[in-house]
Write a protein that holds these residues in place. Structure first.
Motif, mmCIF file in Angstrom:
data_model
loop_
_atom_site.group_PDB
_atom_site.id
_atom_site.type_symbol
_atom_site.label_atom_id
_atom_site.label_comp_id
_atom_site.label_asym_id
_atom_site.label_seq_id
_atom_site.Cartn_x
_atom_site.Cartn_y
_atom_site.Cartn_z
ATOM 1 N N VAL A 138 0.855 -1.180 0.000
ATOM 2 C CA VAL A 138 0.000 0.000 0.000
ATOM 3 C C VAL A 138 0.896 1.236 0.000
ATOM 4 N N ILE A 139 0.767 2.042 -1.037
ATOM 5 C CA ILE A 139 1.500 3.308 -1.131
ATOM 6 C C ILE A 139 0.533 4.399 -0.690
ATOM 7 N N VAL A 140 0.811 5.009 0.455
ATOM 8 C CA VAL A 140 -0.142 5.906 1.101
ATOM 9 C C VAL A 140 0.086 7.343 0.645
ATOM 10 N N LEU A 165 5.544 5.053 2.151
ATOM 11 C CA LEU A 165 5.035 6.398 2.428
ATOM 12 C C LEU A 165 5.916 7.438 1.743
ATOM 13 N N PRO A 166 5.467 7.996 0.612
ATOM 14 C CA PRO A 166 6.190 9.121 0.002
ATOM 15 C C PRO A 166 5.910 10.388 0.807
ATOM 16 N N ARG A 167 6.887 10.865 1.539
ATOM 17 C CA ARG A 167 6.626 11.885 2.546
ATOM 18 C C ARG A 167 6.195 13.215 1.943
ATOM 19 N N ILE A 182 6.176 11.481 11.036
ATOM 20 C CA ILE A 182 6.755 10.648 9.988
ATOM 21 C C ILE A 182 8.094 10.077 10.434
ATOM 22 N N ASP A 183 8.943 10.936 11.000
ATOM 23 C CA ASP A 183 10.302 10.522 11.358
ATOM 24 C C ASP A 183 10.349 9.577 12.550
ATOM 25 N N ASN A 184 9.457 9.765 13.509
ATOM 26 C CA ASN A 184 9.566 9.044 14.767
ATOM 27 C C ASN A 184 8.554 7.920 14.955
ATOM 28 N N THR A 185 7.494 7.907 14.162
ATOM 29 C CA THR A 185 6.489 6.852 14.301
ATOM 30 C C THR A 185 6.287 6.110 12.988
ATOM 31 N N LEU A 186 5.895 6.812 11.935
ATOM 32 C CA LEU A 186 5.581 6.131 10.686
ATOM 33 C C LEU A 186 6.809 5.495 10.049
ATOM 34 N N ALA A 190 6.586 2.004 7.991
ATOM 35 C CA ALA A 190 6.530 2.108 6.536
ATOM 36 C C ALA A 190 7.914 2.389 5.974
ATOM 37 N N THR A 191 8.088 2.065 4.700
ATOM 38 C CA THR A 191 9.288 2.467 3.972
ATOM 39 C C THR A 191 9.098 3.899 3.506
ATOM 40 N N LEU A 192 9.918 4.802 4.011
ATOM 41 C CA LEU A 192 9.808 6.209 3.628
ATOM 42 C C LEU A 192 10.515 6.441 2.308
ATOM 43 N N THR A 193 9.907 7.262 1.475
ATOM 44 C CA THR A 193 10.484 7.573 0.176
ATOM 45 C C THR A 193 9.955 8.923 -0.278
ATOM 46 N N THR A 194 10.158 9.235 -1.557
ATOM 47 C CA THR A 194 9.661 10.478 -2.150
ATOM 48 C C THR A 194 8.964 10.158 -3.463
#
Length: 205
Positions: A138-140, A165-167, A182-186, A190-194
């Motif tokens: 799932v890409i949120v 998660l594309p921030r 985003i930085d401390n919980t998500l 999730a895999t953070l990206t752009t």
């Protein structure tokens, strides 16, 4: 798995959360959120969804609406009271309930509308629909990191999905709070990206 593997078109869906005129347009039930989303998040989300469609990635829009009489909608939190007092109505089929025009809903997109709750997955058809499509990531995209986006990430993880998660394609208020979430919980879930990174993945053969 690396990012490209997670978001390959056969296994991933872009799931948008509440990118609706009544939230991100004018008037908005939450004007501060609409203002925060206008310059960066909305263009990023539009570009991401366009690239996803071109790559054959399923796009699912999760929206909120209610009956004209608001029967059976939530009243058990301050958030719902504030939304009701704003005067913006999300009647089924109304402009406020529709996906913002910058993103739109194309014929191959799926649009799922809920009438209750704080997130797109709990008590809705989103999970069985993703499973029927045999999708695993799932890409949120969308709003807000304060409530619905965070609910969606956690519910998707709880249901066994990989989450990306594309921030720059999500938003919350104030901005520093959203960044901290985003930085401390998500980031733990999730895999953070752009958006740029996702578009690059989908542009490769």
């Amino acid at each position: 798995m690396d990012l490209a593997s997670l978001v390959t078109p056969w296994r991933a869906a872009v799931v948008t959360s509440e990118i609706q005129n009544g939230l991100l347009g004018d008037p908005s039930v939450f004007p501060q959120l609409a203002e925060a989303a206008r310059d960066t998040m909305i263009p990023a989300a539009a570009r991401l969804v366009k690239a996803a469609r071109a790559a054959g990635v399923q796009v699912v829009h999760c929206t909120f609406s209610h009956r004209p009489d608001r029967k059976a909608t939530n009243t058990n939190a301050r958030l719902f009271t504030g939304a009701r007092e704003s005067g913006v109505r999300f009647d089924r089929g109304s402009v406020a309930a529709a996906v913002i025009p910058e993103v739109g809903a194309e014929p191959d997109d799926l649009v799922l509308t809920r009438t209750h709750g704080l997130g797109p997955m709990a008590g809705t058809d989103l999970d069985p629909i993703l499973r029927n499509l045999d999708l695993h990531t799932v890409i949120v995209v969308g709003v807000s990191v304060n409530v619905a986006v965070t609910n969606l990430v956690m519910d998707a993880v709880n249901h066994g999905y990989d989450v990306v998660l594309p921030r720059d394609a999500v938003c919350g208020v104030p901005a520093d709070y959203a960044a901290a979430m985003i930085d401390n919980t998500l980031s733990l879930l999730a895999t953070l990206t752009t958006v740029d990174d996702l578009v690059e993945c989908w542009s490769k053969p």
